[in-house]
Design a protein around this motif. Structure first.
Motif, PDB file in Angstrom:
ATOM      1  N   MET A  10       0.811  -1.221   0.000  1.00 31.46           N
ATOM      2  CA  MET A  10       0.000   0.000   0.000  1.00 31.46           C
ATOM      3  C   MET A  10       0.846   1.273   0.000  1.00 31.46           C
ATOM      4  O   MET A  10       0.356   2.345  -0.361  1.00 31.46           O
ATOM      5  CB  MET A  10      -0.928   0.032   1.225  1.00 31.46           C
ATOM      6  N   ILE A  44      -4.982   5.535  -0.769  1.00 28.32           N
ATOM      7  CA  ILE A  44      -5.584   4.692   0.263  1.00 28.32           C
ATOM      8  C   ILE A  44      -6.042   5.543   1.442  1.00 28.32           C
ATOM      9  O   ILE A  44      -7.164   5.428   1.931  1.00 28.32           O
ATOM     10  CB  ILE A  44      -4.572   3.631   0.743  1.00 28.32           C
ATOM     11  N   THR A  78     -11.582   0.085   2.740  1.00 28.03           N
ATOM     12  CA  THR A  78     -10.726   0.549   1.641  1.00 28.03           C
ATOM     13  C   THR A  78      -9.790  -0.568   1.170  1.00 28.03           C
ATOM     14  O   THR A  78      -9.639  -0.793  -0.039  1.00 28.03           O
ATOM     15  CB  THR A  78      -9.905   1.781   2.074  1.00 28.03           C
ATOM     16  N   ARG A 131      -9.697  -2.641  -2.512  1.00 26.55           N
ATOM     17  CA  ARG A 131      -8.511  -2.710  -3.370  1.00 26.55           C
ATOM     18  C   ARG A 131      -8.014  -4.135  -3.540  1.00 26.55           C
ATOM     19  O   ARG A 131      -7.594  -4.525  -4.618  1.00 26.55           O
ATOM     20  CB  ARG A 131      -7.367  -1.908  -2.768  1.00 26.55           C
TER      21      ARG A 131
END
Lengths: 141, 148
Positions: A17, A24, A108, A112
């Motif tokens: 990430m 993000i 979130t 993803r």
């Protein structure tokens, strides 16, 4: 409690990430402000329109802190001591809100990572975020 | 009475139209048992729950997940009286099943994560999340209402 495998998994996820930290972080914040409007009361001083410069920068800062925490899970209290003090003495955000942001971070990540957000990853991340929040609230009283 | 905007009503109907309760239900209930293992206290007759793989593959968990998720249909079809629709179910969860209502919130959050995994950032936008979570929070409140 986090096993060694879970700790390694968390590092892998946050490493993944880090390059998209802004996206993000800003998405998690936007989800939190939209779903839980009371959280906006802490951001009256910032431009919280979707993907504003300030949201992107703030989101990035949060994800970087989470990444740092994941790399140092066994010394979380020491690693996060400055953030702990900041939240206790300056920000003074009611700790109930940490749960709300944590949930939106999970959402979130789920969006993803899709099927990569396995039940084991979900459990590890939930535990990690709870531990992180507990350290942030540690110096409150 | 809950105040639903037109946007929220259509977002909820749209989400429910896309969701397959027989798919999401089993995943969500199994995840609840993995992420919050103390919830297993209500499922001692369900067989092997000893690890994540066992739970995700457990047929009784899957069946029950379908039951729970399909139960949301009545609420979607009766947004203006979710309280009334779930009154008996609330009594049952309190007096027969003895389930702590905090578990309803817990499961609702996990259902939300499963929905997010399925539809991604654009399919499950922040506005869709707001409407969906508002809907689930009304359901959670209704299920906890008859406890005393």
């Amino acid at each position: 409690m986090l096993s060694r495998a879970e700790k390694a998994l968390l590092v892998r996820i946050w490493d993944r990430m880090l390059p998209i930290a802004e996206d993000i972080g800003a998405e998690a914040l936007l989800r939190m402000f939209t779903t839980f409007p009371k959280t906006k009361t802490y951001f009256a001083h910032l431009d919280i329109t979707p993907r504003s410069k300030q949201m992107l920068s703030h989101g990035k800062r949060i994800v970087h802190a989470l990444h740092e925490g994941a790399k140092n899970i066994s010394t979380l209290a020491t690693t996060l001591a400055p953030l702990s003090r900041f939240h206790a003495y300056q920000l003074r955000i009611d700790p109930s809100n940490f749960k709300l942001l944590s949930h939106c971070i999970l959402v979130t990540l789920a969006c993803r990572m899709k099927d990569d957000f396995t039940p084991v990853a979900h459990a590890a991340m939930d535990k990690f975020l709870s531990a992180f929040a507990a350290v942030l609230a540690e110096k409150y009283r | 009475m809950v105040d639903w905007t037109d946007a929220e009503r259509s977002a909820i109907a749209a989400m429910w139209g896309k969701i397959n309760p027989d798919e999401i239900g089993p995943q969500a209930l199994a995840r609840l048992l993995v992420v919050s293992p103390w919830t297993q206290r209500h499922f001692s007759t369900f067989g092997n729950l000893s690890n994540s793989a066992a739970i995700m593959g457990n047929a009784k968990v899957a069946a029950h997940g379908k039951t729970v998720m399909n139960g949301l249909d009545r609420a979607v079809k009766n947004l203006d009286d979710i309280k009334g629709v779930y009154s008996d179910l609330s009594v049952m969860h309190s007096e027969k099943l003895h389930v702590d209502p905090d578990n309803f919130r817990n499961l609702a959050d996990i259902i939300t994560v499963c929905v997010a995994m399925k539809f991604g950032p654009s399919g499950f936008s922040p506005d869709a999340q707001e409407a969906w979570q508002k809907f689930l929070s009304v359901v959670v409140s209704a299920l906890g209402r008859q406890y005393h």
